[in-house]
Design a protein around this motif. Structure first.
Motif, PDB file in Angstrom:
ATOM      1  N   SER A   1      10.678  63.349  49.722  1.00 42.04           N
ATOM      2  CA  SER A   1      10.540  64.361  50.778  1.00 42.04           C
ATOM      3  C   SER A   1       9.853  65.605  50.243  1.00 42.04           C
ATOM      4  O   SER A   1       8.952  66.156  50.883  1.00 42.04           O
ATOM      5  N   GLU A   2      10.297  66.056  49.078  1.00 40.76           N
ATOM      6  CA  GLU A   2       9.682  67.226  48.454  1.00 40.76           C
ATOM      7  C   GLU A   2       8.191  66.992  48.209  1.00 40.76           C
ATOM      8  O   GLU A   2       7.363  67.867  48.465  1.00 40.76           O
TER       9      GLU A   2
ATOM     10  N   TYR B   1       9.338  59.565  56.438  1.00 41.56           N
ATOM     11  CA  TYR B   1       8.067  60.101  56.928  1.00 41.56           C
ATOM     12  C   TYR B   1       8.261  60.956  58.173  1.00 41.56           C
ATOM     13  O   TYR B   1       7.592  61.974  58.344  1.00 41.56           O
ATOM     14  N   ARG B   2       9.178  60.577  59.037  1.00 46.69           N
ATOM     15  CA  ARG B   2       9.460  61.409  60.221  1.00 46.69           C
ATOM     16  C   ARG B   2      10.023  62.766  59.800  1.00 46.69           C
ATOM     17  O   ARG B   2       9.649  63.793  60.363  1.00 46.69           O
ATOM     18  N   ARG B   3      10.942  62.761  58.832  1.00 43.52           N
ATOM     19  CA  ARG B   3      11.501  64.038  58.340  1.00 43.52           C
ATOM     20  C   ARG B   3      10.406  64.930  57.766  1.00 43.52           C
ATOM     21  O   ARG B   3      10.514  66.151  57.806  1.00 43.52           O
ATOM     22  N   ALA B   4       9.363  64.324  57.211  1.00 45.06           N
ATOM     23  CA  ALA B   4       8.256  65.088  56.622  1.00 45.06           C
ATOM     24  C   ALA B   4       7.227  65.505  57.667  1.00 45.06           C
ATOM     25  O   ALA B   4       6.217  66.115  57.326  1.00 45.06           O
TER      26      ALA B   4
ATOM     27  N   VAL C   1       2.850  52.663  57.173  1.00 45.64           N
ATOM     28  CA  VAL C   1       4.232  52.346  56.834  1.00 45.64           C
ATOM     29  C   VAL C   1       4.623  51.026  57.491  1.00 45.64           C
ATOM     30  O   VAL C   1       4.166  50.718  58.594  1.00 45.64           O
ATOM     31  N   ASP C   2       5.451  50.274  56.797  1.00 43.27           N
ATOM     32  CA  ASP C   2       5.971  49.012  57.320  1.00 43.27           C
ATOM     33  C   ASP C   2       6.937  49.325  58.464  1.00 43.27           C
ATOM     34  O   ASP C   2       7.917  50.050  58.277  1.00 43.27           O
ATOM     35  N   ARG C   3       6.672  48.801  59.626  1.00 40.97           N
ATOM     36  CA  ARG C   3       7.523  49.060  60.793  1.00 40.97           C
ATOM     37  C   ARG C   3       8.950  48.563  60.591  1.00 40.97           C
ATOM     38  O   ARG C   3       9.867  48.995  61.280  1.00 40.97           O
TER      39      ARG C   3
END
Length: 149
Positions: free
Chosen positions: A98-99, A131-134, A120-122
């Motif tokens: 994340s960082e 990835y959503r958090r980023a 990204v692999d679904r």
């Protein structure tokens, strides 16, 4: 443990190649030592199409991220793809990826970058959540497609 990024240079090749091999083995990517070196060495030597960053201390990196550059009419200029992101299994779950995902745009901000993409692999809920958090979002109706040459 820190996700500090260091722009990789040819001096980092010997430290980076084992990480690339580990990522490819874990992800089921068929590659050889020669193909991995051919894919990464030009980026370390200043190839303008991309770059690689070591994650963590340069003498003992805990991961890496490879960025490739392109051009997008839709986004109005220079864009990038996170081609590979890897963090050693022993240090996962500590926020390092994340960082790194937050540090990459800051590292590239001065270069006029308009958008960053990734694949990204679904069927990988942990990666999707990361990835959503980023701040990455799926594009409705679109999917990444490839044709090896």
């Amino acid at each position: 443990m820190s996700a500090a990024l260091t722009l990789a240079t040819p001096d980092h090749l010997a430290r980076l190649l084992p990480l690339v091999a580990a990522f490819h083995a874990e992800a089921g990517i068929a590659s050889t030592e020669e193909s991995r070196e051919a894919g990464i060495a030009p980026l370390l030597a200043g190839e303008p199409y991309g770059c690689a960053y070591l994650i963590g201390p340069p003498r003992a990196p805990i991961g890496y991220v490879v960025i490739t550059f392109g051009w997008s009419v839709e986004y109005g200029g220079l864009d990038a793809i996170i081609d590979e992101l890897y963090v050693r299994p022993g240090v996962r779950g500590r926020g390092i990826a994340s960082e790194a995902l937050h540090a990459v745009p800051r590292a590239l901000a001065g270069g006029g970058l308009r958008a960053i993409h990734l694949e990204v692999d679904r069927d990988n809920p942990a990666a999707l959540a990361l990835y959503r958090r980023a701040g990455f979002t799926p594009r409705d109706g679109y999917m990444f497609m490839s044709k090896p040459l």
